[in-house]
Design an enzyme around this catalytic site. Structure first.
Site, short mmCIF file in Angstrom:
data_model
loop_
_atom_site.label_atom_id
_atom_site.label_comp_id
_atom_site.label_asym_id
_atom_site.label_seq_id
_atom_site.Cartn_x
_atom_site.Cartn_y
_atom_site.Cartn_z
N GLY A 20 -39.71 -42.66 73.92
CA GLY A 20 -39.54 -43.92 73.21
C GLY A 20 -39.76 -45.13 74.11
N VAL A 84 -28.42 -47.09 84.78
CA VAL A 84 -27.65 -48.13 84.09
C VAL A 84 -26.26 -47.60 83.79
CG1 VAL A 84 -27.48 -49.51 81.97
CG2 VAL A 84 -29.68 -49.26 83.13
N GLU A 176 -37.63 -20.74 71.44
CA GLU A 176 -38.72 -20.79 72.43
C GLU A 176 -38.29 -20.13 73.74
OE1 GLU A 176 -41.18 -24.61 70.71
OE2 GLU A 176 -39.90 -24.96 72.43
C1 LIG Z 1 -36.13 -28.00 75.42
C2 LIG Z 1 -36.56 -29.07 74.44
C3 LIG Z 1 -37.72 -28.91 73.71
C4 LIG Z 1 -38.14 -29.89 72.82
N1 LIG Z 1 -39.29 -29.69 72.11
C5 LIG Z 1 -39.74 -30.66 71.28
C6 LIG Z 1 -40.97 -30.50 70.58
O1 LIG Z 1 -41.66 -29.46 70.69
N2 LIG Z 1 -41.38 -31.52 69.77
C7 LIG Z 1 -40.65 -32.66 69.63
O2 LIG Z 1 -41.07 -33.57 68.88
N3 LIG Z 1 -39.48 -32.83 70.27
C8 LIG Z 1 -38.99 -31.87 71.10
N4 LIG Z 1 -37.80 -32.03 71.76
C9 LIG Z 1 -37.03 -33.27 71.55
C10 LIG Z 1 -37.60 -34.39 72.41
O3 LIG Z 1 -37.75 -33.98 73.75
C11 LIG Z 1 -36.68 -35.60 72.35
O4 LIG Z 1 -36.49 -35.94 70.99
C12 LIG Z 1 -37.29 -36.78 73.09
O5 LIG Z 1 -37.38 -36.50 74.48
C13 LIG Z 1 -36.47 -38.05 72.86
O6 LIG Z 1 -37.12 -39.12 73.47
P1 LIG Z 1 -36.29 -40.34 74.03
O7 LIG Z 1 -37.27 -41.36 74.48
O8 LIG Z 1 -35.24 -40.73 73.07
O9 LIG Z 1 -35.49 -39.74 75.29
P2 LIG Z 1 -36.01 -38.96 76.56
O10 LIG Z 1 -37.40 -38.52 76.42
O11 LIG Z 1 -34.98 -37.94 76.85
O12 LIG Z 1 -35.96 -40.06 77.72
C14 LIG Z 1 -34.76 -40.67 78.12
C15 LIG Z 1 -35.01 -41.33 79.47
O13 LIG Z 1 -33.89 -42.16 79.76
C16 LIG Z 1 -33.53 -42.00 81.11
N5 LIG Z 1 -32.10 -42.34 81.21
C17 LIG Z 1 -31.08 -41.78 80.55
N6 LIG Z 1 -29.91 -42.39 80.86
C18 LIG Z 1 -30.22 -43.36 81.75
C19 LIG Z 1 -29.44 -44.33 82.42
N7 LIG Z 1 -28.13 -44.42 82.27
N8 LIG Z 1 -30.06 -45.17 83.28
C20 LIG Z 1 -31.41 -45.08 83.47
N9 LIG Z 1 -32.20 -44.19 82.84
C21 LIG Z 1 -31.61 -43.35 81.98
C22 LIG Z 1 -33.84 -40.55 81.41
O14 LIG Z 1 -34.01 -40.34 82.80
C23 LIG Z 1 -35.12 -40.34 80.62
O15 LIG Z 1 -36.27 -40.62 81.36
C24 LIG Z 1 -37.37 -31.06 72.65
C25 LIG Z 1 -36.18 -31.23 73.38
C26 LIG Z 1 -35.77 -30.24 74.26
C27 LIG Z 1 -34.51 -30.43 75.06
#
Ligand SMILES: Cc1cc2nc3c(=O)[nH]c(=O)nc-3n(C[C@H](O)[C@H](O)[C@H](O)COP(=O)(O)OP(=O)(O)OC[C@H]3O[C@@H](n4cnc5c(N)ncnc54)[C@H](O)[C@@H]3O)c2cc1C
Length: 428
Positions: A20, A84, A176
């Site tokens: 995101g 953060v 998986e």
């Molecule tokens: C094993 C697994 C398999 C998956 N397979 C799929 C799939 O096949 N298809 C699909 O659509 N979705 C899949 N998902 C779900 C998908 O990975 C998540 O929905 C997605 O990563 C969410 O995106 P995001 O941007 O919200 O968070 P994330 O991608 O998790 O990114 C969060 C970021 O915030 C950073 N962060 C967190 N807290 C802090 C802080 N306090 N300070 C600074 N940085 C911080 C982290 O380091 C990270 O880089 C899977 C999830 C898992 C666990």
């Protein structure tokens, strides 16, 4: 220490460079905004392929890429490596673990989620789930160490225990993982050992509900179960895990001794909501409006796994990379428009590009809502889409070739036990 903005340009701070946060930043690249990305890691991680690192099919560097490299071409985007810890919404500042304070005009919280151990945080050390590269490396080392120890064990019962892997949670992650562990044991490891036969490894998938892949249509759940069983995975349904210890798991009905336990159950949002004192749901997700702004807190937006967004029918959007990416891109575009012509932020609308899970070689399921797909063609589509989604990754070609090689040879090249895990788990 306070880091001040340099001029009158609007300051946008994005916390989290996951799916995101990065999609949002990219849309804001080249605008007049001063954008700062803060992440506790210096890389963006392609989470959906983590289980392949955990089961030695891919190496960590194949699915991670430095954030600076991805946004390096945009001179208006800064990257800060830091964690953060707090937000002062009244003063419009973000505080990092080292005390640094960043001022913002707009704040985007995209901090993702973690596994929920259902009130048992002590299970996390016993049963890691694949959520970070460290987790994946830990799981890989535990799996491989268990087989090494089985090779040295004299007692057949102990050998069998060490060659048993219990996986908790029958959602996409558990399914998986189960398929990948079965293939690791049956094909790649089968040729490695002399005293044990890894093809006799026991892989048990435990699900508390009546079926695996409960978010998919029943026909795809049934197909996934049959495909797993064909790989030799034992699927246990309707049994919640009640305890986990160093030598296995106990459900309400039975004990399963296991050398490795892997977690793939509930999801808990990041603690970002508590920094704001925002309205949260039971999973800790921040309640947001249709334009992704946090309810009642001006200038703050939340998206991806850490946010609670609703679809048109009023149901929560799932924790999926495609939701986070679409929300990030939408918010970035809306903020860009707003900055250039003052237009109010547009409401977000999710477009389902298909939900998928892979069960093993040749077997996957795809649910597009209006169309369902399973089997070899779904597997091929999954592979093509996942390589395509690694866009911007230099290693796209490398991953494709590695998959092709693994497909032809059944080889898993990343069978490495890293020293940190070895020193703790191998007997002296
Ligand atoms: C094993 C697994 C398999 C998956 N397979 C799929 C799939 O096949 N298809 C699909 O659509 N979705 C899949 N998902 C779900 C998908 O990975 C998540 O929905 C997605 O990563 C969410 O995106 P995001 O941007 O919200 O968070 P994330 O991608 O998790 O990114 C969060 C970021 O915030 C950073 N962060 C967190 N807290 C802090 C802080 N306090 N300070 C600074 N940085 C911080 C982290 O380091 C990270 O880089 C899977 C999830 C898992 C666990």
């Amino acid at each position: 220490m306070a880091v001040a903005g340099t001029g009158n340009e609007p300051r946008i701070v994005i916390v989290g460079a996951g799916f995101g946060g990065l999609a949002c930043a990219r849309e804001l690249g080249g605008t007049k905004a001063k954008v700062t990305i803060v992440d506790r890691q210096n890389y963006h991680l392609f989470v959906p392929l983590l289980y392949q690192v955990a089961t030695a099919a891919l190496s960590p560097a194949d699915i991670a890429r430095p954030i600076r490299r991805i946004v390096g071409k945009f001179t208006n985007i800064d990257v800060i490596l830091g964690e953060v810890r707090a937000v002062d919404a009244a003063q419009r500042t973000v505080r990092l673990a080292d005390g640094t304070e960043l001022g913002y005009d707009r704040l985007v919280l995209a901090t993702g989620s973690d596994y929920s151990y259902f009130g048992h945080p002590e299970w996390a050390a016993l049963a890691p789930g694949p959520r970070s590269l460290e987790d994946a490396r830990r799981i890989r080392s535990r799996l491989l160490i268990s087989f090494e120890r089985a090779e040295m064990a004299r007692d057949p019962a102990e050998q069998q225990l060490l060659m048993t892997t219990a996986i908790v949670g029958g959602g996409p992650t558990g399914v998986e993982m189960a398929g990948a562990v079965a293939e690791l044991a049956r094909y790649a490891l089968a040729r490695d050992f002399r005293r044990i036969d890894p093809r006799r490894a026991r892989i048990v998938l435990i699900e508390a509900g009546p079926r695996i892949l409960s978010a998919f249509p029943l026909s795809l759940s049934d197909y996934a179960r049959t495909a797993l069983e064909r790989l030799g995975v034992t699927v246990i349904l309707n049994e919640a895990v009640v305890s986990i210890d160093a030598s296995g798991v106990t459900t309400a009905r039975q004990r399963i001794d296991a050398g490795t336990v892997i977690w793939g159950a509930g999801v808990q949002a990041s603690p970002a909501g508590s920094w704001l004192g925002a309205v949260l749901d039971r999973a800790g997700r921040i309640s947001i409006d249709a334009d992704l702004s946090v309810k009642g807190i001006e200038g703050v937006y939340a998206l991806g796994d850490t946010a609670l967004a609703m679809d048109a029918a009023g149901s929560p959007l799932p924790a999926l990379a495609q939701v986070a990416t679409q929300q990030g891109a939408h918010l970035g575009r809306s903020l860009r428009e707003h900055l250039s012509n003052g237009r109010p932020l547009a409401p977000f609308q999710f477009r389902n590009r298909g939900n998928t899970a892979i069960i093993g070689r040749h077997a996957a399921v795809f649910d597009f809502g209006w169309w369902q797909l399973k089997g070899r063609f779904a597997w091929l589509l999954w592979a093509i889409i996942h390589v395509y989604l690694l866009v911007g990754f230099d290693n796209r070609l490398r991953v494709s070739l590695q998959w092709l090689w693994a497909y032809i040879t059944y080889e898993r090249g990343a069978r490495l036990i890293m020293s940190d895990a070895r020193s703790k788990a191998l007997p002296e």
